[in-house]
Design an enzyme around this catalytic site. Sequence first.
Site, PDB file in Angstrom:
ATOM      1  N   ARG A  13      18.339  50.235 -53.454  1.00 23.83           N
ATOM      2  CA  ARG A  13      18.847  51.532 -52.972  1.00 23.83           C
ATOM      3  C   ARG A  13      20.125  51.408 -52.137  1.00 23.83           C
ATOM      4  NH1 ARG A  13      12.929  53.082 -50.788  1.00 23.83           N
ATOM      5  NH2 ARG A  13      12.694  50.830 -51.005  1.00 23.83           N
TER       6      ARG A  13
ATOM      7  N   ALA B 292      12.088  39.285 -46.561  1.00 25.55           N
ATOM      8  CA  ALA B 292      13.513  39.588 -46.744  1.00 25.55           C
ATOM      9  C   ALA B 292      13.987  39.191 -48.142  1.00 25.55           C
ATOM     10  CB  ALA B 292      14.323  38.854 -45.695  1.00 25.55           C
TER      11      ALA B 292
HETATM   12  C1  UD1 Z   1       7.351  49.270 -47.248  1.00 29.49           C
HETATM   13  C2  UD1 Z   1       5.835  49.544 -47.233  1.00 29.49           C
HETATM   14  C3  UD1 Z   1       5.594  50.969 -46.735  1.00 29.49           C
HETATM   15  C4  UD1 Z   1       6.211  51.119 -45.350  1.00 29.49           C
HETATM   16  C5  UD1 Z   1       7.705  50.746 -45.367  1.00 29.49           C
HETATM   17  C6  UD1 Z   1       8.224  50.692 -43.950  1.00 29.49           C
HETATM   18  C7  UD1 Z   1       4.921  48.230 -49.085  1.00 29.49           C
HETATM   19  C8  UD1 Z   1       4.309  48.266 -50.414  1.00 29.49           C
HETATM   20  N1  UD1 Z   1       5.294  49.393 -48.551  1.00 29.49           N
HETATM   21  O1  UD1 Z   1       7.950  50.181 -48.186  1.00 29.49           O
HETATM   22  O2  UD1 Z   1       4.202  51.235 -46.659  1.00 29.49           O
HETATM   23  O3  UD1 Z   1       6.037  52.459 -44.921  1.00 29.49           O
HETATM   24  O4  UD1 Z   1       7.879  49.431 -45.945  1.00 29.49           O
HETATM   25  O5  UD1 Z   1       9.611  50.455 -43.923  1.00 29.49           O
HETATM   26  O6  UD1 Z   1       5.008  47.166 -48.528  1.00 29.49           O
HETATM   27  N2  UD1 Z   1      10.130  42.486 -50.043  1.00 29.49           N
HETATM   28  C9  UD1 Z   1      10.117  41.187 -50.468  1.00 29.49           C
HETATM   29  N3  UD1 Z   1       9.740  40.906 -51.742  1.00 29.49           N
HETATM   30  C10 UD1 Z   1       9.371  41.871 -52.610  1.00 29.49           C
HETATM   31  C11 UD1 Z   1       9.377  43.207 -52.165  1.00 29.49           C
HETATM   32  C12 UD1 Z   1       9.761  43.488 -50.880  1.00 29.49           C
HETATM   33  O7  UD1 Z   1      10.454  40.274 -49.707  1.00 29.49           O
HETATM   34  O8  UD1 Z   1       9.009  41.532 -53.757  1.00 29.49           O
HETATM   35  C13 UD1 Z   1      10.559  42.777 -48.665  1.00 29.49           C
HETATM   36  C14 UD1 Z   1      11.833  43.574 -48.607  1.00 29.49           C
HETATM   37  O9  UD1 Z   1      12.961  42.725 -48.554  1.00 29.49           O
HETATM   38  C15 UD1 Z   1      11.666  44.384 -47.325  1.00 29.49           C
HETATM   39  C16 UD1 Z   1      10.153  44.523 -47.180  1.00 29.49           C
HETATM   40  O10 UD1 Z   1       9.571  43.548 -48.028  1.00 29.49           O
HETATM   41  O11 UD1 Z   1      12.170  43.691 -46.212  1.00 29.49           O
HETATM   42  C17 UD1 Z   1       9.658  45.911 -47.584  1.00 29.49           C
HETATM   43  O12 UD1 Z   1      10.090  46.177 -48.911  1.00 29.49           O
HETATM   44  P1  UD1 Z   1      10.752  47.559 -49.322  1.00 29.49           P
HETATM   45  O13 UD1 Z   1      11.060  47.511 -50.767  1.00 29.49           O
HETATM   46  O14 UD1 Z   1      11.818  47.923 -48.386  1.00 29.49           O
HETATM   47  O15 UD1 Z   1       9.494  48.507 -49.141  1.00 29.49           O
HETATM   48  P2  UD1 Z   1       9.479  50.032 -48.689  1.00 29.49           P
HETATM   49  O16 UD1 Z   1       9.617  50.887 -49.887  1.00 29.49           O
HETATM   50  O17 UD1 Z   1      10.411  50.257 -47.591  1.00 29.49           O
HETATM   51 MG    MG Z   2      11.930  49.205 -46.766  1.00 33.45          MG
END
Ligand code: UD1
Ligand code: MG
Length: 456
Positions: free
Chosen positions: A16, A10
């Site tokens: 976005r 999280a």
């Molecule tokens: C991610 C997945 C994707 C999946 C999708 C499902 C990856 C690379 N991709 O993409 O394969 O289909 O979720 O919803 O994981 N987060 C962190 N720290 C960071 C980056 C992200 O805590 O540095 C957390 C975000 O808060 C979020 C989750 O990880 O809760 C997923 O990140 P997000 O950027 O939403 O990835 P998606 O593009 O949705």
């Molecule tokens: Mg996501």
Amino acid sequence: MKNFSAVILAAGVGTRMKSPLPKVMHKLSGKPLIKWVVDTVSSLKPDNIVVVLGYGVQKVEEYLSKIDVKNIRIVYQKEQHGSAHAVMQAEKVLKNYSGSILILSGDVPLIKKSTLSSLIKDNQKANCSVGVLAAEVVNPFGYGRIIKKDNNSLEKIVEEKDADIAQKQIRLINSGIYCFDKNLWKALSKVKPNNAKKEYYITDTVAILKSMGKTAYLTITEDENEVKGINNRIELSQAETFLKDKKVEELLESGISVIDTNNVYISYDAKIGKDSIIYPGVFVGTDVVIGQGCVLKGSSYIVDSKIDSGSTVSYSYINGAIVGKNVKIGPFSHIRPGSVLKDNVKVGNFSETKKAVIAKDSKVNHLSYIGDAEIGENVNIGAGTITCNYDGVNKHKTIIGSKSFIGSNVNFVAPIKIGENVLVAAGSTVTHDVPSGKLIIARSRQELKHKRNNVK
Ligand code: UD1
Ligand code: MG
């Protein structure tokens, strides 16, 4: 199911969402996204829940410190270098942990308890290093795609931005929910940011574990709605509509009429009794319980309130109230926190109540303000009556005994106590206590005077 711990990611900025509020604090049906995930996971009784926070950490941490959930540990990801980098922050807490490690995204709120427990069980049964929860979706845009080998075994996950044209056609997507064994930490140390976003992707651990000779496993859910991620306001609003439609259907099936199903909002947690009728324009928010045979007419907004059976609400705003049986509210009433309206009470046109206990059979029918008050049984409050409860510094109480009749346009300057069976003359400004059984007139006497000659 054997032991497991959960890691909830999280820390992401949630670019976005175009909002200063951290994405996981945006509300879905009145409840922050993170709370949906925490509630579902904690119902499975994990050994630990590790939440990775980063962007907007203060707001999320403050919120999590107030909720009643056991075993929450918070770790910080100061800079957001991707989902694998986020999971790495949990290593210090779980490094020596021997159970399964369930990883969830804080932005996938509608995941079901039963699906999570299948994922964990599948993973423990197959004794594999990673289980990925996947779903076949109508529109896979934005999700990581599941790449399988000919023998149907999971090979790797490719993100939207890194996928070629053929891979983009795949509709089997990664939910962002995984179950790992302790090989997770080794695999994470091998993740490289070799992708379009130059981030460390948790999804790369699948191919890494395969190359280490470990097994990867897919658990597929038939319900694509439970794995939908919330990345922007469109997806948030779609999730609201999905939840609301599901709730309305449930209500219709249980014997409640909803006249226009597209023109109401009913929170997922609302409890509404049989034979109630909901007219267009009604909003029922969180923490609402409504009894049987109630009628809710639009536009009404009801939140955090209890309304007992047979009551009617029309065009009114109700927040933090307890309402008895056969009560009539509105049209156009404002029932504020601390209002307790007992059985058969009527609060009508343009009347407002706040921290007011109104006993049964009493009426406040027109244009009144009743605040910080105790009104006895069978009291009639005349049109335009006001409790003057605020002296600019403190709030004071008005007490009116049972069976009293209050004429129109009366001001009660609180603190004040009116006994039982008192008659207060219209237009009075009452400043002193009145004993039971009396008639009180507190207004200037009407005078009849001669006109001056030059006045028409
Ligand atoms: C991610 C997945 C994707 C999946 C999708 C499902 C990856 C690379 N991709 O993409 O394969 O289909 O979720 O919803 O994981 N987060 C962190 N720290 C960071 C980056 C992200 O805590 O540095 C957390 C975000 O808060 C979020 C989750 O990880 O809760 C997923 O990140 P997000 O950027 O939403 O990835 P998606 O593009 O949705
Ligand atoms: Mg996501």
